[in-house]
Scaffold this motif. Sequence first.
Motif, PDB file in Angstrom:
ATOM      1  N   SER A 128    -110.468 -51.805 -19.819  1.00  0.00           N
ATOM      2  CA  SER A 128    -111.663 -52.017 -20.631  1.00  0.00           C
ATOM      3  C   SER A 128    -112.173 -53.442 -20.450  1.00  0.00           C
ATOM      4  N   ASN A 129    -113.234 -53.771 -21.152  1.00  0.00           N
ATOM      5  CA  ASN A 129    -113.765 -55.137 -21.130  1.00  0.00           C
ATOM      6  C   ASN A 129    -112.908 -55.998 -22.059  1.00  0.00           C
ATOM      7  N   SER A 130    -112.004 -56.758 -21.460  1.00  0.00           N
ATOM      8  CA  SER A 130    -111.122 -57.605 -22.253  1.00  0.00           C
ATOM      9  C   SER A 130    -111.403 -59.082 -22.025  1.00  0.00           C
ATOM     10  N   SER A 173    -116.748 -62.727 -23.286  1.00  0.00           N
ATOM     11  CA  SER A 173    -117.685 -61.687 -23.718  1.00  0.00           C
ATOM     12  C   SER A 173    -117.512 -61.379 -25.198  1.00  0.00           C
ATOM     13  N   HIS A 174    -116.268 -61.288 -25.641  1.00  0.00           N
ATOM     14  CA  HIS A 174    -116.016 -60.950 -27.039  1.00  0.00           C
ATOM     15  C   HIS A 174    -116.347 -62.115 -27.965  1.00  0.00           C
ATOM     16  N   MET A 175    -116.127 -63.343 -27.501  1.00  0.00           N
ATOM     17  CA  MET A 175    -116.530 -64.492 -28.314  1.00  0.00           C
ATOM     18  C   MET A 175    -118.051 -64.553 -28.421  1.00  0.00           C
ATOM     19  N   GLU A 176    -118.737 -64.232 -27.322  1.00  0.00           N
ATOM     20  CA  GLU A 176    -120.201 -64.213 -27.332  1.00  0.00           C
ATOM     21  C   GLU A 176    -120.733 -63.176 -28.315  1.00  0.00           C
ATOM     22  N   VAL A 207    -111.127 -53.974 -34.582  1.00  0.00           N
ATOM     23  CA  VAL A 207    -110.838 -55.407 -34.508  1.00  0.00           C
ATOM     24  C   VAL A 207    -111.299 -56.020 -33.182  1.00  0.00           C
ATOM     25  N   PHE A 208    -111.005 -55.334 -32.066  1.00  0.00           N
ATOM     26  CA  PHE A 208    -111.215 -55.953 -30.762  1.00  0.00           C
ATOM     27  C   PHE A 208    -112.493 -55.521 -30.038  1.00  0.00           C
ATOM     28  N   GLN A 209    -112.988 -54.323 -30.294  1.00  0.00           N
ATOM     29  CA  GLN A 209    -114.126 -53.823 -29.530  1.00  0.00           C
ATOM     30  C   GLN A 209    -115.322 -53.445 -30.388  1.00  0.00           C
ATOM     31  N   ALA A 217    -118.863 -50.823 -37.751  1.00  0.00           N
ATOM     32  CA  ALA A 217    -117.639 -50.863 -36.945  1.00  0.00           C
ATOM     33  C   ALA A 217    -116.527 -50.021 -37.570  1.00  0.00           C
ATOM     34  N   PHE A 218    -116.412 -50.046 -38.896  1.00  0.00           N
ATOM     35  CA  PHE A 218    -115.366 -49.280 -39.573  1.00  0.00           C
ATOM     36  C   PHE A 218    -115.572 -47.793 -39.373  1.00  0.00           C
ATOM     37  N   LEU A 219    -116.809 -47.339 -39.578  1.00  0.00           N
ATOM     38  CA  LEU A 219    -117.112 -45.921 -39.423  1.00  0.00           C
ATOM     39  C   LEU A 219    -116.984 -45.495 -37.962  1.00  0.00           C
TER      40      LEU A 219
END
Length: 373
Positions: free
Chosen positions: A160-162, A166-169, A29-31, A51-53
């Motif tokens: 971590s990178n939170s 960055s995550h929206m990008e 979900v987040f990373q 991402a799931f795997l």
Amino acid sequence: MSKRTRYDKSMQWLCAAVFALFSFIYIYVFQGELLALMQDYLSRGVTNSNAFLAAIIITALLMLLQWGVNRLSKLHGRWEAVSYLPSCTLLALLTDVNTDTMLYSLSKWLWAVPVCVLLYILLVWVNRNVSDINKKSYFGVLWPNLLTFNILFVLTAQLSNSASTSHMELAAWHYVHDDKYEDVLSIGRRSDDSNAALTSLRNLAMAKTGQLGDLLFHYPQLYGSDGLIYNKYSRQTQRYGAQEFYEHLGATAYGGESGRAFVERMYHKTDSAIYRDLYLAALLLDKDLYTFVREVSPMAQAEAHLPVHYQEALLLYNDHHPDAPVTFTADTTIVNRFSDYQTLQREHADDSIVAKNLSKRKFGNTYWCYFDY
């Protein structure tokens, strides 16, 4: 000598389930987008990430690490969750990537890893030297593990990178890859956070969907007209960088070319509505009302309904030039809102800070607020 409790097996399975659930959700979900970026970078675009795997594989490997480490440290009972410290540390390391440089924060890990190792050794020593806990109740064994997990999970997120931008990008790139521009605009719609890459991706999405004139100032515009192009500030990887951005836009800016110069060049070179909208957006972002009015006047005469921000800019221009106003059909709602904005400015003319804060709160999505503040 290890201490076994009568709740050892049940606690072992419970802790495994808690960590597996956290790890899977955290990665998937987040990373997920961050790990996809890293995989793409390391493989030079040859492979794509699932991402799931990835969440399942990484979770399984981290649990295998915990099992191997705990075979030696023998942390059980109320110490069971402590055995996940190495796995949480590695999980944080895997997701601590600077999306601009594609490098890990080595300075952080030069102290974080040794501290985690020393802390783990200390906790193992404490466990082997504390008094017997066989008489502890189930709750007495449960709550230390839950408390430990809370601490570990918070530290994982912190190390971590939170960064939300960055995550929206990265989420925006996910939709841009599939030409889902409306979905790009749904990301962080109520957030005041942005960076150069996210700003350019949003502006690209608005241009592609023909909504620049209506939505441009609904999002933070921190870079002026340079926020319309991708290579002015960004140092992203090729797949997630300028090359793909300009493939979607249909033309490439020259090296060092400003955003306004690029869109003006393409506006005069082509008859594309996208570059017309981008050029008008550049004029608004640079607060060049005079040139904007000169360019938009023919449109104002020909079209019965202008985009919202164009009307806002023309109202502002007419207010600044009452002797030579531009004739256009303005929506009553926009006219009334402009009147309310002017009233607010007059009421707080003696306190610029209050005027600025109230303007951004009530009129933050208008061109007037952008122009003044």
